[in-house]
Enzyme design. Sequence first.
Site, short mmCIF file in Angstrom:
data_model
loop_
_atom_site.label_atom_id
_atom_site.label_comp_id
_atom_site.label_asym_id
_atom_site.label_seq_id
_atom_site.Cartn_x
_atom_site.Cartn_y
_atom_site.Cartn_z
N TRP A 193 0.84 -1.19 0.00
CA TRP A 193 0.00 0.00 0.00
C TRP A 193 0.88 1.25 0.00
O TRP A 193 1.86 1.33 0.74
CB TRP A 193 -0.90 -0.02 1.24
CG TRP A 193 -1.72 1.22 1.46
CD1 TRP A 193 -2.56 1.81 0.57
CD2 TRP A 193 -1.78 1.98 2.67
NE1 TRP A 193 -3.15 2.90 1.16
CE2 TRP A 193 -2.69 3.04 2.44
CE3 TRP A 193 -1.16 1.88 3.92
CZ2 TRP A 193 -3.00 3.99 3.41
CZ3 TRP A 193 -1.47 2.82 4.88
CH2 TRP A 193 -2.38 3.86 4.63
N GLN A 202 4.56 5.51 -4.88
CA GLN A 202 5.65 6.27 -4.27
C GLN A 202 7.03 5.92 -4.83
O GLN A 202 7.91 6.77 -4.88
CB GLN A 202 5.68 6.03 -2.75
CG GLN A 202 4.74 6.89 -1.96
CD GLN A 202 4.99 6.72 -0.47
OE1 GLN A 202 5.67 5.80 -0.04
NE2 GLN A 202 4.42 7.60 0.32
N GLU A 217 15.85 -4.36 8.07
CA GLU A 217 15.87 -3.93 9.47
C GLU A 217 14.61 -4.35 10.21
O GLU A 217 14.68 -4.87 11.33
CB GLU A 217 16.05 -2.41 9.54
CG GLU A 217 17.48 -1.96 9.36
CD GLU A 217 18.43 -2.62 10.36
OE1 GLU A 217 18.19 -2.49 11.58
OE2 GLU A 217 19.39 -3.28 9.93
N ASN A 218 13.45 -4.13 9.60
CA ASN A 218 12.20 -4.36 10.33
C ASN A 218 11.89 -5.83 10.56
O ASN A 218 11.23 -6.17 11.55
CB ASN A 218 11.04 -3.68 9.60
CG ASN A 218 11.12 -2.17 9.70
OD1 ASN A 218 11.79 -1.62 10.57
ND2 ASN A 218 10.42 -1.47 8.81
N TRP A 263 -2.23 -3.79 10.03
CA TRP A 263 -1.51 -2.84 9.19
C TRP A 263 -1.11 -1.62 10.01
O TRP A 263 -1.69 -1.34 11.05
CB TRP A 263 -2.33 -2.44 7.96
CG TRP A 263 -3.67 -1.79 8.18
CD1 TRP A 263 -4.87 -2.42 8.36
CD2 TRP A 263 -3.96 -0.38 8.19
NE1 TRP A 263 -5.88 -1.50 8.49
CE2 TRP A 263 -5.36 -0.24 8.38
CE3 TRP A 263 -3.18 0.77 8.03
CZ2 TRP A 263 -5.99 1.01 8.44
CZ3 TRP A 263 -3.81 2.01 8.09
CH2 TRP A 263 -5.19 2.12 8.29
N TYR A 321 -5.04 -0.31 -4.55
CA TYR A 321 -3.74 0.33 -4.30
C TYR A 321 -3.14 0.82 -5.62
O TYR A 321 -2.99 0.05 -6.57
CB TYR A 321 -2.77 -0.64 -3.63
CG TYR A 321 -3.14 -1.06 -2.22
CD1 TYR A 321 -4.12 -0.40 -1.49
CD2 TYR A 321 -2.50 -2.14 -1.62
CE1 TYR A 321 -4.45 -0.80 -0.21
CE2 TYR A 321 -2.82 -2.55 -0.33
CZ TYR A 321 -3.80 -1.87 0.37
OH TYR A 321 -4.13 -2.27 1.63
N GLN A 333 -8.26 -7.66 9.18
CA GLN A 333 -7.08 -6.83 8.93
C GLN A 333 -7.37 -5.40 9.39
O GLN A 333 -7.92 -4.58 8.66
CB GLN A 333 -6.69 -6.83 7.45
CG GLN A 333 -5.39 -6.07 7.22
CD GLN A 333 -4.87 -6.18 5.80
OE1 GLN A 333 -4.52 -5.18 5.19
NE2 GLN A 333 -4.79 -7.40 5.27
#
Length: 324
Positions: free
Chosen positions: A21, A27, A293-294, A204, A54, A176
């Site tokens: 999304w 983006q 990283e996440n 989310w 999306y 969700q």
Amino acid sequence: MEFRKLGRSGLTISEIAYGNWLTHGSQVEEDAALACVRAALDAGITTFDTADVYAQTRAESVLGRALKDERREGLEIFTKVFFPTGPGPNDRGLGRKHIMESIDNSLRRLQTDYVDLYQAHRYDPSVPLEETMEAFADVVHSGKAHYIGVSEWTADQIRSAHALARELRIPLVSSQPQYSMLWRVIEDEVVPTCEELGLGQIVWSPIAQGVLTGKYAPGAPLPAGSRATDEKGGATFVGRFLRDDVLERVQQLKPLAEQAGLSLAQLAVAWVLQNSNVSAAIIGASRPEQVTENVKAAGVKLEADLMQAIDTVLDPVVVVRDAA
């Protein structure tokens, strides 16, 4: 990567899912999007979440191209239906016509014969719930989706849908919702209802649209290129958290994250995964290193005293009831 069952279903998913999304087809350029998906796969993520709306359907197409050479049986691909995907009055909602046409269009864009989970992106009060659930039953029985889920439905709506799903012999297995340290609206009613009925949460915005990374400082200009400056949609969602009282409290989480050996973002993702009803946390990314990283939040156990310290810091700014 760690894995969990999706509610009480037999579907195993990665406890960190990759979502596109606001990024793919919008983006970030396609090369960057493909690199993020590659980073997710390399990190052991097998669960990918998208929606037909999306980037005006482009996000599904990008994800389809990114995953087309992967072993389909090794992936869990989720998408959604509800929001407008065209100009006509039937190009939206949860009526039978839109659901049956949308699943075929999603499968074409995703370059797959089925999705593992097909989700109602919102509740549609303009359509009888029976019609919606009967259409979902036909999607499942035709082999185009293995499971059914909902997104941002209330506890009562979930309960009504679950009763119909049982009658129609289809597996409604998930919810969700938005969920984070700062946004805890689901805890009072949705989570207990889903625990009772056997649905799992696929949450989310666990990082609160980037606010829980600490990159937004109180009284400081918005970082250039951040989601808060994205007029295509990101700014609308993150704006509710861009108050100095919230940002000051988030800064106070930094020493707690450091004590746990985590970044603020990793702490935020790990925090939602402490809820036993959460089957997966969805992360997004505009750069591969964000994924790398996440995902380090996978398998992290936060001690009770740390959880209490987080609550103490954030209690004045936590949202427990959606005013909207």
